[in-house]
Design a protein around this motif. Structure first.
Motif, short mmCIF file in Angstrom:
data_model
loop_
_atom_site.label_atom_id
_atom_site.label_comp_id
_atom_site.label_asym_id
_atom_site.label_seq_id
_atom_site.Cartn_x
_atom_site.Cartn_y
_atom_site.Cartn_z
N MET A 95 -8.07 -32.24 -1.15
CA MET A 95 -9.39 -32.08 -0.58
C MET A 95 -10.27 -33.22 -1.12
N SER A 96 -11.00 -33.87 -0.25
CA SER A 96 -11.84 -34.99 -0.67
C SER A 96 -13.10 -34.49 -1.38
N LEU A 97 -13.73 -35.39 -2.08
CA LEU A 97 -14.96 -35.05 -2.79
C LEU A 97 -16.02 -34.59 -1.80
N LEU A 98 -16.11 -35.23 -0.65
CA LEU A 98 -17.11 -34.83 0.35
C LEU A 98 -16.85 -33.41 0.83
N GLU A 99 -15.59 -33.05 1.03
CA GLU A 99 -15.26 -31.68 1.44
C GLU A 99 -15.63 -30.68 0.34
N LYS A 100 -15.36 -31.04 -0.90
CA LYS A 100 -15.72 -30.16 -2.01
C LYS A 100 -17.22 -29.95 -2.08
N LEU A 101 -17.98 -31.01 -1.88
CA LEU A 101 -19.44 -30.91 -1.92
C LEU A 101 -19.97 -30.07 -0.75
N ALA A 102 -19.36 -30.22 0.41
CA ALA A 102 -19.79 -29.45 1.58
C ALA A 102 -19.56 -27.96 1.37
N ALA A 103 -18.53 -27.61 0.60
CA ALA A 103 -18.22 -26.21 0.35
C ALA A 103 -18.95 -25.65 -0.87
N ALA A 104 -19.54 -26.51 -1.67
CA ALA A 104 -20.19 -26.09 -2.92
C ALA A 104 -21.60 -25.57 -2.67
N THR A 105 -22.09 -24.80 -3.64
CA THR A 105 -23.49 -24.40 -3.65
C THR A 105 -24.30 -25.56 -4.23
N LEU A 106 -25.21 -26.06 -3.45
CA LEU A 106 -26.02 -27.21 -3.88
C LEU A 106 -27.42 -26.76 -4.25
N PRO A 107 -28.08 -27.41 -5.17
CA PRO A 107 -27.67 -28.64 -5.85
C PRO A 107 -26.59 -28.38 -6.89
N CYS A 108 -25.79 -29.42 -7.15
CA CYS A 108 -24.79 -29.34 -8.21
C CYS A 108 -24.93 -30.57 -9.10
N ILE A 109 -24.52 -30.39 -10.34
CA ILE A 109 -24.64 -31.45 -11.34
C ILE A 109 -23.25 -31.95 -11.69
N GLU A 110 -23.12 -33.26 -11.77
CA GLU A 110 -21.82 -33.87 -12.11
C GLU A 110 -22.04 -34.86 -13.24
N ALA A 111 -21.27 -34.71 -14.33
CA ALA A 111 -21.42 -35.59 -15.49
C ALA A 111 -20.24 -36.52 -15.70
N ASP A 112 -19.14 -36.31 -14.98
CA ASP A 112 -17.95 -37.15 -15.14
C ASP A 112 -18.22 -38.54 -14.57
N PRO A 113 -18.12 -39.60 -15.40
CA PRO A 113 -18.43 -40.95 -14.92
C PRO A 113 -17.58 -41.39 -13.72
N LEU A 114 -16.31 -40.98 -13.67
CA LEU A 114 -15.48 -41.37 -12.52
C LEU A 114 -15.99 -40.72 -11.23
N LEU A 115 -16.37 -39.47 -11.31
CA LEU A 115 -16.90 -38.80 -10.12
C LEU A 115 -18.28 -39.34 -9.75
N ILE A 116 -19.06 -39.72 -10.74
CA ILE A 116 -20.38 -40.30 -10.45
C ILE A 116 -20.21 -41.59 -9.66
N ASP A 117 -19.21 -42.39 -10.01
CA ASP A 117 -18.95 -43.62 -9.23
C ASP A 117 -18.60 -43.28 -7.79
N ARG A 118 -17.80 -42.24 -7.60
CA ARG A 118 -17.44 -41.82 -6.23
C ARG A 118 -18.67 -41.28 -5.50
N LEU A 119 -19.57 -40.61 -6.22
CA LEU A 119 -20.81 -40.14 -5.61
C LEU A 119 -21.67 -41.31 -5.15
N ARG A 120 -21.66 -42.38 -5.92
CA ARG A 120 -22.42 -43.59 -5.53
C ARG A 120 -21.93 -44.12 -4.18
N VAL A 121 -20.62 -44.10 -4.00
CA VAL A 121 -20.04 -44.59 -2.73
C VAL A 121 -20.48 -43.68 -1.59
N LEU A 122 -20.41 -42.36 -1.80
CA LEU A 122 -20.83 -41.42 -0.75
C LEU A 122 -22.32 -41.57 -0.43
N GLN A 123 -23.13 -41.79 -1.47
CA GLN A 123 -24.56 -41.97 -1.24
C GLN A 123 -24.83 -43.28 -0.49
N ALA A 124 -24.11 -44.34 -0.84
CA ALA A 124 -24.29 -45.62 -0.15
C ALA A 124 -23.90 -45.52 1.33
#
Length: 91
Positions: free
Chosen positions: A1-30
């Motif tokens: 499951m992709s990160l975008l799919e996980k976020l779509a299924a999650a209760t938002l807002p959600c907090i992420e502290a893992d630096p690798l996932l934060i980099d992936r979040l930057r790509v999704l935000q861009a």
């Protein structure tokens, strides 16, 4: 499951502290797939790099459209692309 799919299924807002996932979040935000507050990486005196947690507020209509149209899955080695430790070929 992709990160975008996980976020779509999650209760938002959600907090992420893992630096690798934060980099992936930057790509999704861009790509305008998510709305998030992602603080910049800061240099500190005590630690070489200090990164605060990111907060994802929403999956945007563009992100939901991407999920509906079946965007290609993320490669299994995507973390290596963002970790900065990927080996160069021939090295």
């Amino acid at each position: 499951m992709s990160l975008l799919e996980k976020l779509a299924a999650a209760t938002l807002p959600c907090i992420e502290a893992d630096p690798l996932l934060i980099d992936r979040l930057r790509v999704l935000q861009a790509a305008s797939h998510i709305g998030a507050l992602i603080p910049p990486v800061q240099m500190g005196c005590d630690q070489p790099l200090c990164e605060e947690a990111a907060i994802v507020f929403q999956v945007t209509p563009t992100g939901r459209q991407t999920l509906r149209t079946g965007a290609p899955p993320e490669p299994a080695h995507i973390d290596a692309w963002f970790s900065g430790t990927r080996r160069r070929s021939g090295a």
